[in-house]
Design a protein around this motif. Structure first.
Motif, PDB file in Angstrom:
ATOM      1  N   LEU A  40     -26.893   7.203  21.175  1.00 34.67           N
ATOM      2  CA  LEU A  40     -28.306   6.950  20.928  1.00 34.67           C
ATOM      3  C   LEU A  40     -28.512   5.556  20.334  1.00 34.67           C
ATOM      4  CD1 LEU A  40     -29.224  10.429  19.417  1.00 34.67           C
ATOM      5  CD2 LEU A  40     -29.785   9.595  21.716  1.00 34.67           C
ATOM      6  N   ARG A  41     -29.733   5.055  20.455  1.00 36.58           N
ATOM      7  CA  ARG A  41     -30.005   3.712  19.928  1.00 36.58           C
ATOM      8  C   ARG A  41     -29.632   3.621  18.444  1.00 36.58           C
ATOM      9  NH1 ARG A  41     -35.933   1.725  19.624  1.00 36.58           N
ATOM     10  NH2 ARG A  41     -35.942   2.130  21.854  1.00 36.58           N
ATOM     11  N   GLY A  42     -29.011   2.506  18.086  1.00 39.47           N
ATOM     12  CA  GLY A  42     -28.584   2.301  16.724  1.00 39.47           C
ATOM     13  C   GLY A  42     -27.272   2.966  16.361  1.00 39.47           C
ATOM     14  N   HIS A  43     -26.703   3.735  17.278  1.00 44.49           N
ATOM     15  CA  HIS A  43     -25.481   4.484  17.026  1.00 44.49           C
ATOM     16  C   HIS A  43     -24.380   4.045  17.990  1.00 44.49           C
ATOM     17  CE1 HIS A  43     -28.597   7.022  15.238  1.00 44.49           C
ATOM     18  NE2 HIS A  43     -27.670   7.701  14.601  1.00 44.49           N
ATOM     19  N   GLU A 126     -31.945   3.384  -0.048  1.00 43.72           N
ATOM     20  CA  GLU A 126     -31.268   2.574  -1.062  1.00 43.72           C
ATOM     21  C   GLU A 126     -29.797   2.353  -0.739  1.00 43.72           C
ATOM     22  OE1 GLU A 126     -30.193   2.687  -5.858  1.00 43.72           O
ATOM     23  OE2 GLU A 126     -31.530   4.195  -4.977  1.00 43.72           O
ATOM     24  N   ARG A 127     -29.117   3.422  -0.277  1.00 43.53           N
ATOM     25  CA  ARG A 127     -27.662   3.355  -0.122  1.00 43.53           C
ATOM     26  C   ARG A 127     -27.202   3.573   1.312  1.00 43.53           C
ATOM     27  NH1 ARG A 127     -25.535   7.654  -2.737  1.00 43.53           N
ATOM     28  NH2 ARG A 127     -23.481   6.669  -2.684  1.00 43.53           N
ATOM     29  N   GLY A 128     -28.115   3.858   2.212  1.00 41.96           N
ATOM     30  CA  GLY A 128     -27.804   3.934   3.624  1.00 41.96           C
ATOM     31  C   GLY A 128     -26.710   4.909   3.986  1.00 41.96           C
ATOM     32  N   ALA A 129     -25.743   4.409   4.761  1.00 39.18           N
ATOM     33  CA  ALA A 129     -24.703   5.264   5.316  1.00 39.18           C
ATOM     34  C   ALA A 129     -23.817   5.882   4.242  1.00 39.18           C
ATOM     35  CB  ALA A 129     -23.847   4.456   6.293  1.00 39.18           C
ATOM     36  N   ARG A 130     -23.669   5.233   3.095  1.00 39.20           N
ATOM     37  CA  ARG A 130     -22.838   5.818   2.037  1.00 39.20           C
ATOM     38  C   ARG A 130     -23.445   7.128   1.539  1.00 39.20           C
ATOM     39  NH1 ARG A 130     -22.811   1.184  -2.134  1.00 39.20           N
ATOM     40  NH2 ARG A 130     -24.878   0.938  -1.172  1.00 39.20           N
ATOM     41  N   ALA A 131     -24.754   7.146   1.328  1.00 35.33           N
ATOM     42  CA  ALA A 131     -25.414   8.377   0.893  1.00 35.33           C
ATOM     43  C   ALA A 131     -25.352   9.432   1.982  1.00 35.33           C
ATOM     44  CB  ALA A 131     -26.863   8.085   0.508  1.00 35.33           C
ATOM     45  N   ALA A 132     -25.538   9.013   3.233  1.00 37.00           N
ATOM     46  CA  ALA A 132     -25.481   9.965   4.339  1.00 37.00           C
ATOM     47  C   ALA A 132     -24.083  10.557   4.497  1.00 37.00           C
ATOM     48  CB  ALA A 132     -25.913   9.286   5.634  1.00 37.00           C
ATOM     49  N   ARG A 149     -13.852  16.592   9.434  1.00 34.41           N
ATOM     50  CA  ARG A 149     -14.702  16.028   8.385  1.00 34.41           C
ATOM     51  C   ARG A 149     -14.509  14.508   8.303  1.00 34.41           C
ATOM     52  NH1 ARG A 149     -15.993  18.684   3.453  1.00 34.41           N
ATOM     53  NH2 ARG A 149     -14.247  20.090   3.932  1.00 34.41           N
ATOM     54  N   THR A 150     -13.260  14.082   8.287  1.00 36.24           N
ATOM     55  CA  THR A 150     -12.977  12.650   8.163  1.00 36.24           C
ATOM     56  C   THR A 150     -13.541  11.873   9.343  1.00 36.24           C
ATOM     57  OG1 THR A 150     -10.973  13.085   6.889  1.00 36.24           O
ATOM     58  CG2 THR A 150     -11.132  10.943   7.977  1.00 36.24           C
ATOM     59  N   ALA A 151     -13.408  12.423  10.539  1.00 39.89           N
ATOM     60  CA  ALA A 151     -13.926  11.735  11.723  1.00 39.89           C
ATOM     61  C   ALA A 151     -15.432  11.554  11.626  1.00 39.89           C
ATOM     62  CB  ALA A 151     -13.553  12.509  12.986  1.00 39.89           C
ATOM     63  N   HIS A 152     -16.135  12.590  11.199  1.00 39.31           N
ATOM     64  CA  HIS A 152     -17.595  12.489  11.095  1.00 39.31           C
ATOM     65  C   HIS A 152     -18.000  11.523   9.990  1.00 39.31           C
ATOM     66  CE1 HIS A 152     -19.345  15.535  13.867  1.00 39.31           C
ATOM     67  NE2 HIS A 152     -18.125  15.988  13.846  1.00 39.31           N
ATOM     68  N   VAL A 153     -17.310  11.568   8.868  1.00 35.37           N
ATOM     69  CA  VAL A 153     -17.639  10.658   7.776  1.00 35.37           C
ATOM     70  C   VAL A 153     -17.410   9.212   8.203  1.00 35.37           C
ATOM     71  CG1 VAL A 153     -16.905   9.889   5.486  1.00 35.37           C
ATOM     72  CG2 VAL A 153     -17.290  12.320   5.926  1.00 35.37           C
ATOM     73  N   ARG A 154     -16.316   8.926   8.886  1.00 36.27           N
ATOM     74  CA  ARG A 154     -16.028   7.561   9.330  1.00 36.27           C
ATOM     75  C   ARG A 154     -17.096   7.072  10.308  1.00 36.27           C
ATOM     76  NH1 ARG A 154     -11.051   5.213   8.807  1.00 36.27           N
ATOM     77  NH2 ARG A 154     -11.232   4.299  10.877  1.00 36.27           N
ATOM     78  N   LEU A 157     -20.261   6.316   8.347  1.00 37.29           N
ATOM     79  CA  LEU A 157     -20.143   5.064   7.590  1.00 37.29           C
ATOM     80  C   LEU A 157     -20.249   3.834   8.489  1.00 37.29           C
ATOM     81  CD1 LEU A 157     -17.306   6.033   5.091  1.00 37.29           C
ATOM     82  CD2 LEU A 157     -19.702   5.554   4.531  1.00 37.29           C
ATOM     83  N   GLY A 158     -19.973   3.995   9.773  1.00 41.83           N
ATOM     84  CA  GLY A 158     -20.102   2.889  10.714  1.00 41.83           C
ATOM     85  C   GLY A 158     -21.498   2.705  11.266  1.00 41.83           C
ATOM     86  N   THR A 159     -22.429   3.589  10.898  1.00 41.58           N
ATOM     87  CA  THR A 159     -23.802   3.492  11.380  1.00 41.58           C
ATOM     88  C   THR A 159     -24.602   2.585  10.445  1.00 41.58           C
ATOM     89  OG1 THR A 159     -23.633   5.762  12.205  1.00 41.58           O
ATOM     90  CG2 THR A 159     -25.839   4.826  12.042  1.00 41.58           C
ATOM     91  N   PRO A 160     -25.366   1.627  10.980  1.00 43.27           N
ATOM     92  CA  PRO A 160     -26.105   0.703  10.109  1.00 43.27           C
ATOM     93  C   PRO A 160     -27.036   1.439   9.142  1.00 43.27           C
ATOM     94  CG  PRO A 160     -26.067  -0.116  12.361  1.00 43.27           C
ATOM     95  CD  PRO A 160     -25.493   1.270  12.402  1.00 43.27           C
ATOM     96  N   ASP A 161     -27.130   0.901   7.925  1.00 43.15           N
ATOM     97  CA  ASP A 161     -27.912   1.560   6.885  1.00 43.15           C
ATOM     98  C   ASP A 161     -29.361   1.786   7.300  1.00 43.15           C
ATOM     99  OD1 ASP A 161     -25.673   1.584   5.276  1.00 43.15           O
ATOM    100  OD2 ASP A 161     -26.267  -0.179   4.103  1.00 43.15           O
TER     101      ASP A 161
END
Length: 242
Positions: A40-43, A126-132, A149-154, A157-161
């Motif tokens: 999707l756009r942005g991803h 405020e914190r973007g991908a880190r909070a997500a 879990r790790t794959a989804h978190v990584r 974290l690579g998605t723009p804030d």
């Protein structure tokens, strides 16, 4: 792979994810369907606009994609935000959709979930991908498959804030957002294509069952199956002839 004349299957990922989430499914299904797995756009590998990273815009992007590929009407499958996106695709571009499958879609929020939206949106702004990523990490059961879990978190974290924040607002707080229950009900009643919704919440399944408008629409509950676990037989389902 992708047999000639096969029905097209569109697999749409969720918030902060990308098409790689569907890799195993795409391989398994490619012998029977023409499988289309976008970012999707942005991803992922898709362009990242400064504005407009919302489910409505994503649905319209998919309409352009389906038309450009010449697949004919697609079976549109989406998880979480992707479930909202494929339903919006079916409502806004019904001629391009054969049917919809939504897996724990990002609609129907109510009660405490709605009460927490302003604070979560503020954190994402405020914190973007880190909070997500913190939210996503907590969504998996302790016995989720190793590495999931790790794959989804990584990926999150690579998605723009700004994409994280805009997509969340687009699901729940923008003027055209459909994630909160009254708005969800209004748009689901506009869905005219056959649809299957699978919920891990029996309450959510019972609620959506009451909103049905399309013919041959099913709502199934897969309660007791924690996030990150593959679906098995659905214990509860119902269909509406309207």
């Amino acid at each position: 792979m992708n047999p000639v004349g096969a029905a097209a299957l569109l697999l749409v990922h969720g918030w902060g994810g990308d098409g790689r989430e569907w890799s195993a499914h795409a391989e398994a299904l490619a012998r029977r369907f023409r499988v289309v797995v976008p970012d999707l756009r942005g991803h992922g590998r898709s362009p990242v606009p400064g504005e407009g990273n919302t489910p409505v815009e994503m649905a319209d992007d998919l309409a352009v994609l389906v038309e450009s590929l010449g697949t004919g009407p697609v079976i549109a499958v989406g998880h979480s935000m992707g479930g909202q996106v494929v339903n919006l695709l079916a409502v806004r571009h019904p001629a391009l959709v054969r049917s919809v499958v939504a897996l724990d879609p990002a609609h129907g929020a109510y009660g405490a979930e709605v009460d927490g939206i302003p604070a979560r949106l503020a954190a994402y702004r405020e914190r973007g991908a880190r909070a997500a990523a913190e939210f996503v990490s907590g969504a998996f059961a302790p016995d989720a498959p190793p590495g999931l879990r790790t794959a989804h978190v990584r990926t999150m974290l690579g998605t723009p804030d700004h994409v994280i924040a805009q997509a969340y607002a687009g699901m729940y707080t923008d003027p055209d957002a459909v994630g909160i229950r009254p708005h969800s009900e209004a748009y689901l009643r506009l869905r005219t294509r056959p649809a299957l919704t699978v919920w891990t919440s029996q309450e959510a399944a019972a609620w959506e069952r009451a909103t049905l408008h399309a013919r041959l629409t099913w709502v199934s509950s897969a309660s007791g199956r924690p996030p990150g676990r593959p679906p098995g037989p659905w214990p509860r389902s119902a269909w509406s002839p309207r």
